[in-house]
Design a protein around this motif. Structure first.
Motif, PDB file in Angstrom:
ATOM      1  N   THR A 197       0.633  -1.210  -0.086  1.00 37.25           N
ATOM      2  CA  THR A 197      -0.188   0.118  -0.033  1.00 37.25           C
ATOM      3  C   THR A 197       0.751   1.376  -0.032  1.00 37.25           C
ATOM      4  OG1 THR A 197      -0.224  -0.188   2.364  1.00 37.25           O
ATOM      5  CG2 THR A 197      -1.949  -1.293   1.174  1.00 37.25           C
ATOM      6  N   GLU A 198       2.289   1.120   0.023  1.00 36.79           N
ATOM      7  CA  GLU A 198       3.084   2.363   0.231  1.00 36.79           C
ATOM      8  C   GLU A 198       3.533   2.818  -1.204  1.00 36.79           C
ATOM      9  OE1 GLU A 198       5.995   1.553   2.650  1.00 36.79           O
ATOM     10  OE2 GLU A 198       4.888   1.527   4.605  1.00 36.79           O
ATOM     11  N   LYS A 199       3.544   3.865  -1.711  1.00 36.05           N
ATOM     12  CA  LYS A 199       3.993   4.454  -2.776  1.00 36.05           C
ATOM     13  C   LYS A 199       5.270   5.376  -2.504  1.00 36.05           C
ATOM     14  CE  LYS A 199       0.117   4.496  -5.887  1.00 36.05           C
ATOM     15  NZ  LYS A 199      -0.905   5.199  -6.675  1.00 36.05           N
ATOM     16  N   HIS A 200       6.354   5.157  -3.527  1.00 38.46           N
ATOM     17  CA  HIS A 200       7.547   6.057  -3.190  1.00 38.46           C
ATOM     18  C   HIS A 200       7.701   6.696  -4.611  1.00 38.46           C
ATOM     19  CE1 HIS A 200       8.323   3.846   0.469  1.00 38.46           C
ATOM     20  NE2 HIS A 200       7.776   2.785  -0.041  1.00 38.46           N
ATOM     21  N   GLU A 201       8.064   8.083  -4.803  1.00 37.03           N
ATOM     22  CA  GLU A 201       8.678   8.499  -5.725  1.00 37.03           C
ATOM     23  C   GLU A 201      10.157   8.440  -5.919  1.00 37.03           C
ATOM     24  OE1 GLU A 201       7.201  12.472  -6.188  1.00 37.03           O
ATOM     25  OE2 GLU A 201       5.008  12.041  -6.389  1.00 37.03           O
ATOM     26  N   VAL A 202      10.712   7.972  -7.024  1.00 37.50           N
ATOM     27  CA  VAL A 202      12.085   7.824  -7.295  1.00 37.50           C
ATOM     28  C   VAL A 202      12.469   8.697  -8.236  1.00 37.50           C
ATOM     29  CG1 VAL A 202      13.884   6.108  -7.362  1.00 37.50           C
ATOM     30  CG2 VAL A 202      11.917   5.566  -6.125  1.00 37.50           C
ATOM     31  N   LEU A 203      13.187   9.722  -8.221  1.00 45.90           N
ATOM     32  CA  LEU A 203      13.774  10.636  -9.153  1.00 45.90           C
ATOM     33  C   LEU A 203      14.988  10.261  -9.781  1.00 45.90           C
ATOM     34  CD1 LEU A 203      12.250  13.915  -7.455  1.00 45.90           C
ATOM     35  CD2 LEU A 203      10.918  11.997  -8.674  1.00 45.90           C
ATOM     36  N   LEU A 204      15.062  10.909 -10.925  1.00 48.36           N
ATOM     37  CA  LEU A 204      16.474  11.020 -11.385  1.00 48.36           C
ATOM     38  C   LEU A 204      17.516  11.505 -10.801  1.00 48.36           C
ATOM     39  CD1 LEU A 204      15.630  11.898 -15.308  1.00 48.36           C
ATOM     40  CD2 LEU A 204      16.596   9.646 -14.688  1.00 48.36           C
ATOM     41  N   GLY A 205      18.506  10.810 -10.519  1.00 48.54           N
ATOM     42  CA  GLY A 205      19.531  11.354  -9.786  1.00 48.54           C
ATOM     43  C   GLY A 205      19.594  10.639  -8.044  1.00 48.54           C
ATOM     44  N   THR A 206      18.732   9.674  -8.131  1.00 48.94           N
ATOM     45  CA  THR A 206      18.591   8.961  -6.856  1.00 48.94           C
ATOM     46  C   THR A 206      18.620   7.567  -7.199  1.00 48.94           C
ATOM     47  OG1 THR A 206      16.278   8.675  -6.783  1.00 48.94           O
ATOM     48  CG2 THR A 206      17.078  10.819  -5.753  1.00 48.94           C
ATOM     49  N   VAL A 207      18.956   6.615  -6.159  1.00 48.28           N
ATOM     50  CA  VAL A 207      18.752   5.270  -6.061  1.00 48.28           C
ATOM     51  C   VAL A 207      17.990   4.818  -4.984  1.00 48.28           C
ATOM     52  CG1 VAL A 207      20.919   4.787  -4.689  1.00 48.28           C
ATOM     53  CG2 VAL A 207      20.138   3.038  -6.153  1.00 48.28           C
ATOM     54  N   PHE A 208      17.023   3.942  -5.444  1.00 46.63           N
ATOM     55  CA  PHE A 208      16.077   3.216  -4.416  1.00 46.63           C
ATOM     56  C   PHE A 208      16.557   1.987  -4.077  1.00 46.63           C
ATOM     57  CE2 PHE A 208      11.952   0.843  -3.714  1.00 46.63           C
ATOM     58  CZ  PHE A 208      11.334   1.560  -2.752  1.00 46.63           C
ATOM     59  N   ILE A 209      16.459   1.535  -2.613  1.00 53.54           N
ATOM     60  CA  ILE A 209      16.682   0.295  -2.020  1.00 53.54           C
ATOM     61  C   ILE A 209      15.801  -0.503  -1.410  1.00 53.54           C
ATOM     62  CG2 ILE A 209      18.507  -1.043  -0.863  1.00 53.54           C
ATOM     63  CD1 ILE A 209      20.464   1.223  -1.530  1.00 53.54           C
ATOM     64  N   TYR A 210      15.265  -1.370  -1.706  1.00 49.40           N
ATOM     65  CA  TYR A 210      14.256  -2.236  -1.027  1.00 49.40           C
ATOM     66  C   TYR A 210      14.727  -3.516  -0.477  1.00 49.40           C
ATOM     67  CZ  TYR A 210       9.945  -5.006  -0.506  1.00 49.40           C
ATOM     68  OH  TYR A 210       9.121  -5.837   0.003  1.00 49.40           O
ATOM     69  N   GLN A 211      14.570  -3.864   0.824  1.00 52.42           N
ATOM     70  CA  GLN A 211      14.732  -5.232   1.264  1.00 52.42           C
ATOM     71  C   GLN A 211      13.498  -5.799   1.826  1.00 52.42           C
ATOM     72  OE1 GLN A 211      18.646  -6.520   3.428  1.00 52.42           O
ATOM     73  NE2 GLN A 211      17.255  -6.844   4.922  1.00 52.42           N
TER      74      GLN A 211
ATOM     75  N   ALA B 212       7.503 -11.390   1.750  1.00 54.34           N
ATOM     76  CA  ALA B 212       7.878 -10.531   0.739  1.00 54.34           C
ATOM     77  C   ALA B 212       6.940 -10.078  -0.275  1.00 54.34           C
ATOM     78  CB  ALA B 212       8.830 -11.551  -0.145  1.00 54.34           C
ATOM     79  N   THR B 213       6.975  -8.726  -0.471  1.00 50.40           N
ATOM     80  CA  THR B 213       5.922  -8.133  -1.291  1.00 50.40           C
ATOM     81  C   THR B 213       6.743  -7.732  -2.734  1.00 50.40           C
ATOM     82  OG1 THR B 213       4.471  -7.298   0.272  1.00 50.40           O
ATOM     83  CG2 THR B 213       4.270  -6.263  -1.554  1.00 50.40           C
ATOM     84  N   GLY B 214       6.211  -7.678  -3.901  1.00 50.62           N
ATOM     85  CA  GLY B 214       6.983  -7.515  -4.917  1.00 50.62           C
ATOM     86  C   GLY B 214       6.633  -5.874  -5.209  1.00 50.62           C
ATOM     87  N   LEU B 215       7.409  -5.343  -6.323  1.00 47.51           N
ATOM     88  CA  LEU B 215       7.591  -3.980  -6.565  1.00 47.51           C
ATOM     89  C   LEU B 215       6.589  -3.993  -7.711  1.00 47.51           C
ATOM     90  CD1 LEU B 215      10.302  -4.738  -5.241  1.00 47.51           C
ATOM     91  CD2 LEU B 215      10.894  -2.602  -5.739  1.00 47.51           C
TER      92      LEU B 215
END
Length: 229
Positions: A82-96, A101-104
């Motif tokens: 249920t969580e949304k994340h904005e991942v912009l150019l110039g960043t790196v997103f890390i999810y463990q 386990a929930t997919g992306l």
């Protein structure tokens, strides 16, 4: 795996469906080759491509998987449960991922027909942890950080990420400690010589037990992503 190995971009596996194209450096989905097996805990290395809001990417996850996502063209929206994340150019997103386990689900924040490209690494962890999400800025804005391969500070994971943004022809010597033993470096853009091996965009190199890695940018600009584990 104890041998130095080069992974050529043109030899990646390709799977295309529903406005989504994935190019896999290591075995993924229906793509399988004996020389493309996981490198220790590094399970998958994928480049995903699509067209803006026309493309929806569903990335599966297993218990303990850590996903590293780097936008290369277009800003991303990543939904985990249920969580949304904005991942912009110039960043790196890390999810463990934890036990449950929930997919992306990845979609675009840009216009419908704009190109959408991102790089994904999937690393297998042995730790039992809660879901962990973090987003880090890449060292690409500060002029003093260019033409270097720099670590992304975060001690929460069982690996260390490095990123390099180069402008013009420059050489950088990266010194490594003995915390880890495997080094995998990927050319996101441009042409490089890494440890006297020529790498073009999309090519990758695995180095076992290095203490120092020499990188030289041979193009007008270039981007490198590396994982030490």
């Amino acid at each position: 795996m104890d041998d130095i190995r080069i992974y050529i971009a043109d030899q990646r596996g390709e799977i295309e469906s529903d406005n989504v194209l994935v190019k896999s450096t290591l075995n993924y989905g229906s793509f399988s080759a004996p020389y493309r097996s996981p490198i220790g805990k590094l399970k998958h290395v994928n480049e995903w491509r699509g067209k803006g809001t026309k493309s929806i990417f569903s990335l599966t996850s297993a218990k303990g998987d850590t996903h590293v996502v780097v936008p290369l063209a277009g800003d991303l929206s990543i939904t985990i449960g249920t969580e949304k994340h904005e991942v912009l150019l110039g960043t790196v997103f890390i999810y463990q991922a934890a036990d449950n386990a929930t997919g992306l689900v990845v979609s675009s924040l840009t216009a419908e027909d704009d190109e959408m490209v991102f790089q994904e690494l999937i690393f297998s962890s042995v730790k039992d942890t809660l879901n962990l999400v973090t987003c880090l800025k890449l060292p690409i804005v500060d002029l003093n950080q260019r033409n270097k391969v720099l670590p992304l500070d975060n001690d929460a994971f069982e690996f260390r990420l490095y990123f390099g943004a180069f402008v013009g022809r420059h050489t950088f010597h990266l010194s490594l400690d003995e915390k880890f033993s495997n080094f995998f470096i990927l050319t996101l853009d441009g042409t490089f010589e890494v440890e006297e091996r020529l790498l073009y965009t999309g090519d990758a190199l695995f180095l076992p037990r290095p203490t120092q890695v020499e990188t030289e940018c041979l193009s007008t600009a270039g981007l490198l992503l590396a994982i030490y584990f």
